[in-house]
Design a protein around this motif. Structure first.
Motif, PDB file in Angstrom:
ATOM      1  N   ALA A   1      72.954  29.974  12.980  1.00  0.00           N
ATOM      2  CA  ALA A   1      72.997  30.432  14.366  1.00  0.00           C
ATOM      3  C   ALA A   1      72.195  29.461  15.222  1.00  0.00           C
ATOM      4  O   ALA A   1      71.117  29.018  14.828  1.00  0.00           O
ATOM      5  CB  ALA A   1      72.435  31.840  14.498  1.00  0.00           C
ATOM      6  N   LEU A   2      72.730  29.135  16.399  1.00  0.00           N
ATOM      7  CA  LEU A   2      72.045  28.279  17.363  1.00  0.00           C
ATOM      8  C   LEU A   2      71.708  29.093  18.616  1.00  0.00           C
ATOM      9  O   LEU A   2      72.512  29.914  19.060  1.00  0.00           O
ATOM     10  CB  LEU A   2      72.905  27.086  17.761  1.00  0.00           C
ATOM     11  CG  LEU A   2      73.367  26.132  16.667  1.00  0.00           C
ATOM     12  CD1 LEU A   2      74.153  24.972  17.290  1.00  0.00           C
ATOM     13  CD2 LEU A   2      72.192  25.599  15.856  1.00  0.00           C
ATOM     14  N   VAL A   3      70.533  28.845  19.153  1.00  0.00           N
ATOM     15  CA  VAL A   3      70.146  29.412  20.437  1.00  0.00           C
ATOM     16  C   VAL A   3      70.256  28.300  21.466  1.00  0.00           C
ATOM     17  O   VAL A   3      69.671  27.220  21.303  1.00  0.00           O
ATOM     18  CB  VAL A   3      68.714  29.980  20.398  1.00  0.00           C
ATOM     19  CG1 VAL A   3      68.269  30.421  21.795  1.00  0.00           C
ATOM     20  CG2 VAL A   3      68.640  31.148  19.413  1.00  0.00           C
TER      21      VAL A   3
ATOM     22  N   VAL B   1      56.903  17.032  28.631  1.00  0.00           N
ATOM     23  CA  VAL B   1      57.564  18.336  28.733  1.00  0.00           C
ATOM     24  C   VAL B   1      59.068  18.111  28.638  1.00  0.00           C
ATOM     25  O   VAL B   1      59.616  17.239  29.323  1.00  0.00           O
ATOM     26  CB  VAL B   1      57.212  19.061  30.047  1.00  0.00           C
ATOM     27  CG1 VAL B   1      58.109  20.282  30.252  1.00  0.00           C
ATOM     28  CG2 VAL B   1      55.751  19.489  30.032  1.00  0.00           C
ATOM     29  N   CYS B   2      59.715  18.883  27.776  1.00  0.00           N
ATOM     30  CA  CYS B   2      61.163  18.778  27.581  1.00  0.00           C
ATOM     31  C   CYS B   2      61.842  20.100  27.906  1.00  0.00           C
ATOM     32  O   CYS B   2      61.296  21.177  27.621  1.00  0.00           O
ATOM     33  CB  CYS B   2      61.496  18.428  26.131  1.00  0.00           C
ATOM     34  SG  CYS B   2      60.980  16.776  25.621  1.00  0.00           S
ATOM     35  N   ARG B   3      63.021  20.000  28.502  1.00  0.00           N
ATOM     36  CA  ARG B   3      63.894  21.168  28.634  1.00  0.00           C
ATOM     37  C   ARG B   3      64.654  21.325  27.318  1.00  0.00           C
ATOM     38  O   ARG B   3      65.280  20.369  26.850  1.00  0.00           O
ATOM     39  CB  ARG B   3      64.867  20.968  29.793  1.00  0.00           C
ATOM     40  CG  ARG B   3      65.860  22.105  29.987  1.00  0.00           C
ATOM     41  CD  ARG B   3      66.640  21.925  31.278  1.00  0.00           C
ATOM     42  NE  ARG B   3      67.482  20.739  31.250  1.00  0.00           N
ATOM     43  CZ  ARG B   3      68.746  20.711  30.805  1.00  0.00           C
ATOM     44  NH1 ARG B   3      69.307  21.813  30.330  1.00  0.00           N
ATOM     45  NH2 ARG B   3      69.438  19.585  30.835  1.00  0.00           N
ATOM     46  N   VAL B   4      64.580  22.492  26.732  1.00  0.00           N
ATOM     47  CA  VAL B   4      65.245  22.720  25.449  1.00  0.00           C
ATOM     48  C   VAL B   4      66.747  22.810  25.657  1.00  0.00           C
ATOM     49  O   VAL B   4      67.235  23.596  26.481  1.00  0.00           O
ATOM     50  CB  VAL B   4      64.717  24.007  24.771  1.00  0.00           C
ATOM     51  CG1 VAL B   4      65.466  24.263  23.466  1.00  0.00           C
ATOM     52  CG2 VAL B   4      63.217  23.901  24.513  1.00  0.00           C
ATOM     53  N   LEU B   5      67.486  22.003  24.911  1.00  0.00           N
ATOM     54  CA  LEU B   5      68.950  22.009  24.995  1.00  0.00           C
ATOM     55  C   LEU B   5      69.569  22.903  23.934  1.00  0.00           C
ATOM     56  O   LEU B   5      70.583  23.544  24.180  1.00  0.00           O
ATOM     57  CB  LEU B   5      69.480  20.581  24.847  1.00  0.00           C
ATOM     58  CG  LEU B   5      69.020  19.581  25.910  1.00  0.00           C
ATOM     59  CD1 LEU B   5      69.518  18.179  25.569  1.00  0.00           C
ATOM     60  CD2 LEU B   5      69.522  19.996  27.291  1.00  0.00           C
ATOM     61  N   ALA B   6      68.983  22.942  22.760  1.00  0.00           N
ATOM     62  CA  ALA B   6      69.497  23.776  21.669  1.00  0.00           C
ATOM     63  C   ALA B   6      68.427  23.884  20.597  1.00  0.00           C
ATOM     64  O   ALA B   6      67.620  22.966  20.411  1.00  0.00           O
ATOM     65  CB  ALA B   6      70.772  23.179  21.075  1.00  0.00           C
ATOM     66  N   CYS B   7      68.435  25.012  19.886  1.00  0.00           N
ATOM     67  CA  CYS B   7      67.469  25.220  18.797  1.00  0.00           C
ATOM     68  C   CYS B   7      68.133  26.046  17.708  1.00  0.00           C
ATOM     69  O   CYS B   7      68.720  27.098  17.994  1.00  0.00           O
ATOM     70  CB  CYS B   7      66.219  25.935  19.311  1.00  0.00           C
ATOM     71  SG  CYS B   7      64.904  26.093  18.066  1.00  0.00           S
ATOM     72  N   GLY B   8      68.061  25.580  16.482  1.00  0.00           N
ATOM     73  CA  GLY B   8      68.632  26.309  15.359  1.00  0.00           C
ATOM     74  C   GLY B   8      67.685  27.375  14.843  1.00  0.00           C
ATOM     75  O   GLY B   8      66.469  27.292  15.020  1.00  0.00           O
ATOM     76  N   VAL B   9      68.252  28.378  14.198  1.00  0.00           N
ATOM     77  CA  VAL B   9      67.460  29.424  13.554  1.00  0.00           C
ATOM     78  C   VAL B   9      67.282  29.041  12.086  1.00  0.00           C
ATOM     79  O   VAL B   9      68.255  28.857  11.353  1.00  0.00           O
ATOM     80  CB  VAL B   9      68.138  30.803  13.660  1.00  0.00           C
ATOM     81  CG1 VAL B   9      67.293  31.866  12.949  1.00  0.00           C
ATOM     82  CG2 VAL B   9      68.341  31.182  15.127  1.00  0.00           C
ATOM     83  N   CYS B  10      66.032  28.936  11.668  1.00  0.00           N
ATOM     84  CA  CYS B  10      65.687  28.554  10.296  1.00  0.00           C
ATOM     85  C   CYS B  10      65.439  29.802   9.456  1.00  0.00           C
ATOM     86  O   CYS B  10      65.094  30.866   9.985  1.00  0.00           O
ATOM     87  CB  CYS B  10      64.445  27.676  10.323  1.00  0.00           C
ATOM     88  SG  CYS B  10      63.792  27.235   8.690  1.00  0.00           S
TER      89      CYS B  10
END
Length: 321
Positions: free
Chosen positions: A317-319, A28-37
């Motif tokens: 854009a990054l979330v 299990v990972c804590r999400v640090l950043a995710c890009g919008v594709c």
């Protein structure tokens, strides 16, 4: 935990879900950043999946490891890949890992637009350590990996000339990756002045009528595909990088394609080796994607991030949960 759930291709609701738990062999990972594709804002693509938590260009910090996991430990910062091929089937053996049945069925739980993700056992070996790479650059490992696979499929090499059609994130990454491969000339076709300017800043030249060894079309528009095909020199290659709508027909000159021995390729997603190659390029500084990031939004504004990407208001854009 909070997740941003896409209930339709255009509607997103932030809701609470139980925190995931790592089972045997899982992480299990804590999400640090995710890009919008671009696929996250494709109506046809998303309509098949809703309701769904999207997001697959992500990095995170390991929080839990299940029994038997030895490759990562809590506190490790990692790039998280969303699919993994079997490596043994006919498609894998022929270099089409992304068409492998296992590749299509492996997935994160849920997607990257969430505070945490469970990485199933099949994907744990695909977790890549970030090292000193910052989290924003790390979100570009997956999209850059997809670009590298496309360039490999068309055989782009040092001394070649490349035309990129469409200066979205993928097209701009292709420009940077081509320069990292010592390509002789990189041309760009892009109707939006601000995107064209960014492409030229990255080292591309506005295309006129020059013939090229490779044309990479990063938009599904029929006219753009035709423009790319028309620019390919005899013996060259055309690569379709963005998916046209189902049932869409290509408008190619069959005679010219035959007489010029033009190779026509398509390239979908990225395999494990592509991910590692992309991480190495980013870690070395040979490709710097930060100039592409135009918007950084928190999880509760995921709908806005998607709309910015859909409407062209954002290059990337990054979330940031």
């Amino acid at each position: 935990m909070r997740v941003a759930l896409s209930t339709t291709p255009h509607d997103v609701t932030v809701q609470e879900r139980p925190d995931p738990v790592a089972g045997p062999g899982e992480v299990v990972c804590r999400v640090l950043a995710c890009g919008v594709c671009g696929s996250d804002v494709s109506t046809a693509w998303v309509a098949r999946k809703v309701p769904v938590v999207l997001g697959h260009e992500l990095c995170g910090e390991v929080e839990q490891v299940g029994e038997g996991v030895r490759t990562v430990a809590p506190g490790d910062r990692v790039v998280i890949h969303h699919h993994a091929p079997c490596g043994e089937c006919r498609r894998c053996r022929r270099g089409h890992e992304t068409l492998c049945d296992r590749f299509r069925t492996t997935a994160l739980d849920p997607g990257g637009f969430a505070e945490r993700v469970r990485v199933p056992a099949d994907l744990v070996d695909e977790l890549l350590p970030l090292g000193d790479l910052d989290v924003e650059r790390a979100t570009f490992v997956e999209p850059l990996a997809c670009v590298l696979r496309a360039l490999d499929r068309v055989g782009l090499r040092a001394g070649d000339s490349l035309l990129v059609v469409g200066a979205g994130t993928s097209g701009l990454l292709a420009i940077a990756a081509a320069h990292a491969r010592a390509v002789e000339a990189v041309w760009i076709r892009e109707p939006r002045p601000e995107r064209l300017q960014l492409a030229t800043t990255l080292g591309a030249t506005r295309h006129a009528d020059e013939l090229v060894d490779v044309a990479l079309v990063c938009t599904p528009a029929r006219a753009a595909i035709a423009d790319g095909a028309a620019a390919v020199a005899p013996g060259g290659a055309l690569c379709l990088y963005a998916p046209p709508a189902p049932g869409e027909r290509l408008d190619l000159d069959a005679f010219a394609t035959y007489m010029g021995e033009v190779e026509v390729h398509a390239s979908y997603s990225a395999g494990p080796a592509d991910m590692r190659a992309a991480l190495a390029l980013l870690a070395s500084g040979a490709v710097d994607p930060l100039p592409l990031v135009t918007h950084r939004l928190p999880l509760e504004r995921t709908a806005e991030a998607l709309e910015l990407q859909r409407g062209g208001g954002a290059v990337k854009a990054l979330v940031l949960p």
